[in-house]
Design an enzyme around this catalytic site. Sequence first.
Site, PDB file in Angstrom:
ATOM      1  N   ASP A   2     -21.114  24.896 -30.228  1.00 29.02           N
ATOM      2  CA  ASP A   2     -20.680  23.518 -30.069  1.00 29.02           C
ATOM      3  C   ASP A   2     -19.423  23.034 -30.813  1.00 29.02           C
ATOM      4  OD1 ASP A   2     -22.302  22.021 -28.076  1.00 29.02           O
ATOM      5  OD2 ASP A   2     -24.079  22.660 -29.102  1.00 29.02           O
ATOM      6  N   HIS A  19     -11.566  25.705 -26.885  1.00 25.11           N
ATOM      7  CA  HIS A  19     -12.226  26.854 -26.090  1.00 25.11           C
ATOM      8  C   HIS A  19     -11.629  28.152 -26.523  1.00 25.11           C
ATOM      9  CE1 HIS A  19     -15.236  24.251 -24.260  1.00 25.11           C
ATOM     10  NE2 HIS A  19     -14.266  23.721 -23.172  1.00 25.11           N
ATOM     11  N   LEU A 113     -24.041  47.152 -33.121  1.00 32.43           N
ATOM     12  CA  LEU A 113     -24.475  45.442 -33.004  1.00 32.43           C
ATOM     13  C   LEU A 113     -24.705  45.435 -31.580  1.00 32.43           C
ATOM     14  CD1 LEU A 113     -24.787  42.424 -34.006  1.00 32.43           C
ATOM     15  CD2 LEU A 113     -22.556  42.407 -33.278  1.00 32.43           C
TER      16      LEU A 113
END
Length: 222
Positions: A2, A19, A113
């Site tokens: 956010d 963004h 990962l």
Amino acid sequence: MDGNGRWATKRGLPRVAGHRAGAEAVRKAMRAAADAGVEVLTIYAFSSENWRRSDDEIADLTGLMRFYLERELKTLEKEKVRLQLIGHPEAFGSELGQRLQKAVERTAANTRLTLNIALNYGSRAELTAAAKRLAVLAKAGEIDPEGIDEQAMAAGLQTAGLPDLDLLIRTSGELRLSNFLLWQAAYAELVFLDILWPDFDEAAFNDALAAYAGRQRRFGGR
Ligand code: FPP
């Protein structure tokens, strides 16, 4: 993730600039997680409710995902990161869908990962689909409804095979779960940071890990 919009507005920039900076922060988060020995990092990139945004913003986000996927595929391979997806990415069209699928396949053998990206994801829809699957199996006589347990539910979730969430980080001071991994986060430690997502970096990640390390996890026990 956010705060992209607010980060851009604070600088007098269009939301898409936020963004873009947010996508750069994903790379920092990925590196920090891999360096810290985290097994799975799930990123909430687009919720099933984000379709309420303007067509322009959705087009910008789709374009950014396409661009970063292309640019970062080599990084994923170099860093031995396996890409997985949850949600319904097919809604973004077949071109992006095929690129995502290719990236998932190309990185499938990586073990350092797992980067799990939630795209067009909503936890309630995921839980509803898992319940429906069990109902269909029961109706067909393939399972006994009395035998349905938590493992059976978890096996029908898109995160099947991944561990439950240990730590959930939300940025920008928002104090909600917003339909994110509601089942999987049952015992997750929640860390809410005041920073905006584009400012998220290794130091912020380490702060969250330190907060997590200081918690006493009892899982309902004493
Ligand atoms: C939340 O900030 C962010 C989003 C809804 C989109 C995040 C998606 C990307 C950065 C695209 C690239 C993704 C990857 C995985 C490379 P917000 O817009 O809600 O910010 P605000 O709360 O300040 O308005």
